[in-house]
Each structure stands twice: as structure tokens, then as C-alpha cells.
Write an enzyme that holds these catalytic residues in place. Structure first.
Site, short mmCIF file in Angstrom:
data_model
loop_
_atom_site.label_atom_id
_atom_site.label_comp_id
_atom_site.label_asym_id
_atom_site.label_seq_id
_atom_site.Cartn_x
_atom_site.Cartn_y
_atom_site.Cartn_z
N TYR A 136 -27.01 15.35 -3.47
CA TYR A 136 -26.86 14.94 -2.07
C TYR A 136 -27.47 13.56 -1.84
CZ TYR A 136 -26.42 15.05 2.94
OH TYR A 136 -26.04 14.74 4.21
N PHE A 171 -7.15 -8.08 12.84
CA PHE A 171 -6.60 -6.96 12.08
C PHE A 171 -6.72 -5.73 12.97
CE2 PHE A 171 -6.39 -3.38 9.22
CZ PHE A 171 -5.14 -3.63 8.68
N THR A 172 -5.74 -4.83 12.86
CA THR A 172 -5.62 -3.71 13.81
C THR A 172 -6.92 -2.90 13.97
OG1 THR A 172 -4.67 -2.43 12.00
CG2 THR A 172 -3.12 -3.44 13.53
N ASP A 189 -14.96 -9.90 6.27
CA ASP A 189 -14.09 -8.77 5.93
C ASP A 189 -13.54 -9.10 4.53
OD1 ASP A 189 -12.02 -7.05 5.40
OD2 ASP A 189 -11.21 -7.06 7.43
N LYS A 198 -8.48 -1.68 -1.57
CA LYS A 198 -7.56 -2.77 -1.93
C LYS A 198 -8.06 -3.45 -3.20
CE LYS A 198 -6.69 -2.10 2.64
NZ LYS A 198 -7.39 -1.09 3.43
N ARG A 202 4.92 -4.89 10.87
CA ARG A 202 3.75 -5.66 11.30
C ARG A 202 4.22 -6.63 12.39
NH1 ARG A 202 -1.09 -3.49 9.50
NH2 ARG A 202 -0.06 -2.19 11.03
N PHE A 252 1.18 2.28 16.01
CA PHE A 252 2.15 2.15 14.92
C PHE A 252 2.12 3.31 13.94
CE2 PHE A 252 -1.27 1.01 12.13
CZ PHE A 252 -2.17 0.37 12.96
C1 P71 Z 1 -3.26 -2.11 4.95
C2 P71 Z 1 -4.52 -1.48 5.40
C3 P71 Z 1 -4.52 -0.02 5.74
C4 P71 Z 1 -3.97 0.08 7.11
C5 P71 Z 1 -4.80 -0.04 8.20
C6 P71 Z 1 -4.27 -0.06 9.46
C7 P71 Z 1 -2.91 0.02 9.63
C8 P71 Z 1 -2.08 0.18 8.55
C9 P71 Z 1 -2.62 0.21 7.29
C10 P71 Z 1 -6.77 -2.02 5.97
C11 P71 Z 1 -7.73 -3.02 6.28
C12 P71 Z 1 -7.46 -4.41 6.04
C13 P71 Z 1 -8.38 -5.37 6.44
C14 P71 Z 1 -8.10 -6.80 6.24
C15 P71 Z 1 -9.83 -3.67 7.24
C16 P71 Z 1 -8.95 -2.67 6.88
C17 P71 Z 1 -9.32 -1.25 7.16
N1 P71 Z 1 -5.54 -2.31 5.58
N2 P71 Z 1 -9.53 -4.98 7.02
O1 P71 Z 1 -3.21 -3.34 4.87
O2 P71 Z 1 -6.31 -4.80 5.45
O3 P71 Z 1 -9.65 -0.61 5.98
O4 P71 Z 1 -7.87 1.15 5.75
O5 P71 Z 1 -10.00 1.25 4.44
O6 P71 Z 1 -10.02 1.71 6.86
O7 P71 Z 1 -2.32 -1.36 4.65
P1 P71 Z 1 -9.36 0.97 5.76
#
Ligand code: P71
Length: 445
Positions: A60, A112-113, A203, A246, A370, A437
Site C-alpha cells: 500500500y 486543451f479540453t 503540460d 502518451k 476536434r 464530445f
Molecule cells: C487525447 C487525450 C485523451 C483525451 C482527452 C480528452 C478528450 C479526448 C481524448 C489527453 C491530454 C492531453 C493533454 C495535452 C492533458 C490530457 C489529459 N489527451 N493534456 O489527445 O492531450 O490526460 O487523458 O490522461 O487524463 O486523445 P488524460
């Protein structure tokens, strides 16, 4: 590891996308032939990462794997304090809540979303300080992730430095098309923020890919390794949030990394409320180990050259077919310019959403909208936000597909392009409140 992939007919896919409300997020993966929805958590782990999974120390507290990860983050990124989180948005949630007060502003190089949503939920307002070129899909500026330093300076003067807890700096800029920020622009940003005592929060989701573009495109950077450039980027910032799904080549994981011990202590305290103890943050020990190994692998020059090279291969094929895409080609995917692809479909009829559904129906290739659906609504007026960029992303997972898959994708998109005049738009029939989305549903007009 290989996986059986189902071959479907066009009639089958027509039914599948209709049942999914013309939203590629709502398709079943078993109905997808080539999955270019995202590069997030979809990369293939290496033999070493899988071996590391077997060494999971599932205690843990104080797991051995946590210390490996902490060491990797210190060694490769240079941040001394680390708190793991289950993924990127877990990190954004916690750091936004600690740093942002009601009425604050958070400038960034495009939104970013999830990042913007967490800033808003914490009481802040996002301010777009990216260069104008980033909003133009045809503009071939090599660093479309750059900040407009003068615009940011004027904004700081207008609202006051005390209203800006930090500048949010992304490597690379996802919504602009996977576009990099230059080292010089980051140095200029550091000088400006230092003048006002404002932090830079990084980020660092695709920092290795950004560093690769710096190595390839920025004057005087050719003789440095990607690893050295990554370190230089991190050294110019005060802290970071990371979606390790990523660059860092894992299926799940993320973290917050910091230089300031005081903020670290607050993060450490808050993570136990939402994620888990500060030495695991919602992850298993084996996940932490895979992340530690993935970070090192992600910085290999040959890996990153092959990864971005595959994206460029697809982009160049599409350009040959005459398909309108965002230029320059970005690091993690190809972004189709849906406005130019479907000029007869107005933005209130969701051209990018429509195009993603058409590509799926044509070949079983799954992509992601997007554009206006991703941009959501204006909090005050309730109207759709109409972004300049109305894009469909063909995102390439790392170490998964071959160039032959890229050929199939390019042929399919070219085929849809040939019959673009027959394509009509969509209307939205279901809209969730947050990050619409993901779950919105549509019908054909
Ligand atoms: C991508 C994603 C995943 C995603 C997130 C939201 C809508 C659709 C797909 C995630 C990111 C990212 C950046 C620059 C933070 C996150 C969040 N990307 N910053 O591109 O690209 O990370 O998904 O691990 O929570 O498909 P998380």
C-alpha cells in the site's frame, strides 16, 4: 502480442455508427478496423515494460516501484518532487485546485479540453496566448505552439500579475495539431514570467515529441539529443502535469512533478482525498514500474524519429491525394481540415463530427472530432463556441501500426474526399453537461 480484428461490411458499419449516434467515442472497439481515435493509452508496451510489470510491488505504501519512478522523473525531467496520479486529468484536477483561486486567469498556448475544464472548475478563466498562426491550418510556421509574448505581457498588465497563478505551457499543443513550442520562445516566456513572479506549469504530455521537432527545426539545436532538449525544457519550468499515456508509453498513469516543496506538500495532502496514497496515486505498483521504464524509452532518438516519422509518412500520402490537412504535420497525428474538406457543411452542422462518421463508415477507421463539438459552449451566453479550427484527428498510437496500415488509412480518406459533395451535416440530439464530445449523440440531416 497480436489481436484478432474483425472485418466488417459497409452496411454493418452504417448501422454501427448510427447506433453510436454518429459519435466515434460511442463505437465498440470490436467494430473498428484501424483505431486512430487517440494515441492515449493505446501504445504497445515493450518487452522491458512487460517484464517490469512482473516486478510490481503491490504494497500500500512506499512501493519499490514508486522510488524507481521518482528516480526516472528526477533523472530525465529534473523535477525533484513527484506525486503519481491515475492519469493526466487527475493531476490537472489536483494542481488546479491548489493553485487557482476564484477570479484568477490562466493563460496558455491554446486550450486543451480537460485542462481548461479543471481550471474553470477551480474558479479560473483560461486565456489563449498562443500565436495567431496556430489558428490557421494553412500557415506553415514551424513552431505553432509558441506564445505571443507581447499579447501575454499586455494581458498580465491588464488583469494584474496577482490574478495569474501560473502560465500553462503545453508540449506539444494538441488542439493546434500536435504543434511544438520552440526553445527560444520558452526562454522568452521564462524571462517574461520571471519579471512578474509568475510560475510556468508544464503540460508535458508529449514533451519528447516537442523536443524532436526542436532538434529537427530550431537553429543551433541539431547536435543535441532529444533527452537533452527535454531536460532543457523542463529546467525552464516550475512544475508539470503529465498524462503518461502518451509519450511515456503506458496504458494508464500520470503524475504531478514540482520544484516547490510547499506546493508539493499540499499536493501530497490532496492526492489522498481523490486518487490514493502519495506513493501510488490511484495506480498499481506494476503501472508505476511500466511508467518508469517507458519514460526512459520515450527519450531514445531512434524511437522518436520512427514514431514521428510514421505520422509524417501518413501526412505526406494525404497531401499527395490533395486532402486538406493542418500543416506543418504534427507529432502525434494528422489533422484533417474539415472546413476545407466539407466547405458546403456550415459549422453549426458539425463538419468534423460528420467527417469522422463518414471515414468510419467507409473503412472502419476510427478518428476523433476536434472542432465545435469539442469546444463546448460559452459559459455566459450558452452558445456554441465556434473555434477557427474544425478538425478531424487521425491519431497514431506508438509502436502499434505498420506503414501498410497508414496506406489503408490514406486510401480511405482519399476515397471519402472524392465523394465529399454527397456528404451532409448532422444535428445534435443529446448533449451532456461536461466534455460533451465524449457522449453527445447526433442524427443525419
Ligand atoms: C487525447 C487525450 C485523451 C483525451 C482527452 C480528452 C478528450 C479526448 C481524448 C489527453 C491530454 C492531453 C493533454 C495535452 C492533458 C490530457 C489529459 N489527451 N493534456 O489527445 O492531450 O490526460 O487523458 O490522461 O487524463 O486523445 P488524460
Amino acid at each position: 502480442m497480436v489481436e484478432h480484428v474483425q472485418v466488417t461490411t459497409e452496411d454493418y458499419r452504417k448501422r454501427a455508427i448510427e447506433e453510436a449516434g454518429y459519435n466515434t467515442f460511442l463505437l465498440k472497439s470490436r467494430d473498428v478496423y484501424i483505431d486512430l481515435l487517440t494515441d492515449s493509452g493505446t501504445s504497445a508496451m515493450s518487452d522491458r515494460q512487460w517484464a517490469g510489470m512482473m516486478l510490481g510491488d503491490e504494497s500500500y505504501a512506499g512501493s519499490e516501484n514508486f522510488y524507481h519512478l521518482e528516480d526516472a522523473v528526477k533523472r530525465h525531467y529534473g523535477y525533484p518532487f513527484l506525486v503519481p496520479t491515475h492519469q493526466g486529468r487527475g493531476a490537472e484536477h489536483i494542481l488546479s485546485n491548489i493553485l487557482i483561486k476564484e477570479g484568477d486567469y490562466v493563460p496558455g498556448n491554446m486550450y486543451f479540453t480537460t485542462t481548461k475544464l479543471h481550471q474553470e472548475l477551480a474558479g479560473g478563466q483560461f486565456f489563449d496566448a498562443i500565436i495567431d498562426e496556430a489558428h490557421d491550418p494553412m500557415n506553415e510556421h514551424p513552431f505553432k505552439g509558441n506564445f505571443n509574448i507581447e499579447k501575454l505581457d499586455a494581458f498580465i498588465n491588464k488583469v494584474g500579475a496577482d490574478k495569474i497563478p501560473y502560465v500553462s505551457m503545453a508540449t506539444t499543443v494538441n488542439m493546434a495539431g500536435g504543434q511544438p513550442i520552440s526553445l527560444q520562445n520558452l526562454k522568452d516566456l521564462r524571462a517574461l514570467t520571471d519579471k512578474y513572479g509568475i510560475k510556468i506549469i508544464h503540460d508535458m504530455t508529449r514533451v519528447a515529441e516537442n523536443a524532436y521537432f526542436i532538434q529537427q527545426r530550431e537553429e543551433g539545436q541539431q547536435n543535441k539529443s532529444v533527452a537533452a532538449i527535454v531536460r532543457e525544457i523542463c529546467d525552464l519550468t516550475d512544475g508539470a502535469t503529465m498524462s503518461a499515456k502518451k509519450d511515456a508509453l503506458v496504458n494508464i498513469g500520470g503524475f504531478i512533478a514540482l520544484r516547490d516543496e510547499g506546493i508539493y506538500n499540499q499536493v501530497r495532502n490532496m492526492v489522498v482525498v481523490y486518487e490514493g496514497l502519495h506513493t501510488y496515486g490511484g495506480l498499481a505498483g506494476r503501472d508505476l514500474e511500466a511508467m518508469a521504464i517507458g519514460i526512459a524509452e520515450s527519450l531514445d532518438d531512434f524511437h522518436i524519429q520512427a514514431r514521428v516519422g510514421q505520422v509524417i509518412y501518413l501526412g505526406e500520402k494525404l497531401i499527395e491525394y490533395g486532402v486538406p490537412i493542418v500543416k506543418p504535420i504534427g507529432s502525434h497525428g494528422i489533422f484533417l481540415n474539415a472546413r476545407a474538406f466539407l466547405p458546403h457543411v456550415s459549422q453549426d452542422k458539425f463538419p468534423a463530427q460528420t467527417l469522422a462518421a463518414e471515414i468510419y463508415t467507409n473503412s472502419g477507421v476510427r478518428t476523433m472530432e476536434r472542432g465545435v463539438v469539442s469546444a463546448g459552449r460559452n459559459k455566459e451566453t450558452g452558445e456554441h463556441n465556434y473555434p477557427k479550427l474544425e478538425l478531424v484527428r487521425l491519431t497514431i498510437p506508438r509502436r502499434v501500426y505498420t506503414q501498410a496500415h497508414m496506406d489503408v488509412v490514406a486510401e480511405s480518406v482519399a476515397h471519402v474526399y472524392e465523394k465529399r459533395n454527397e456528404i451532409k451535416g448532422l444535428k445534435m440530439v443529446y448533449e451532456p453537461e461536461y466534455l460533451r464530445f465524449f457522449q453527445a449523440k447526433f442524427e443525419v440531416l
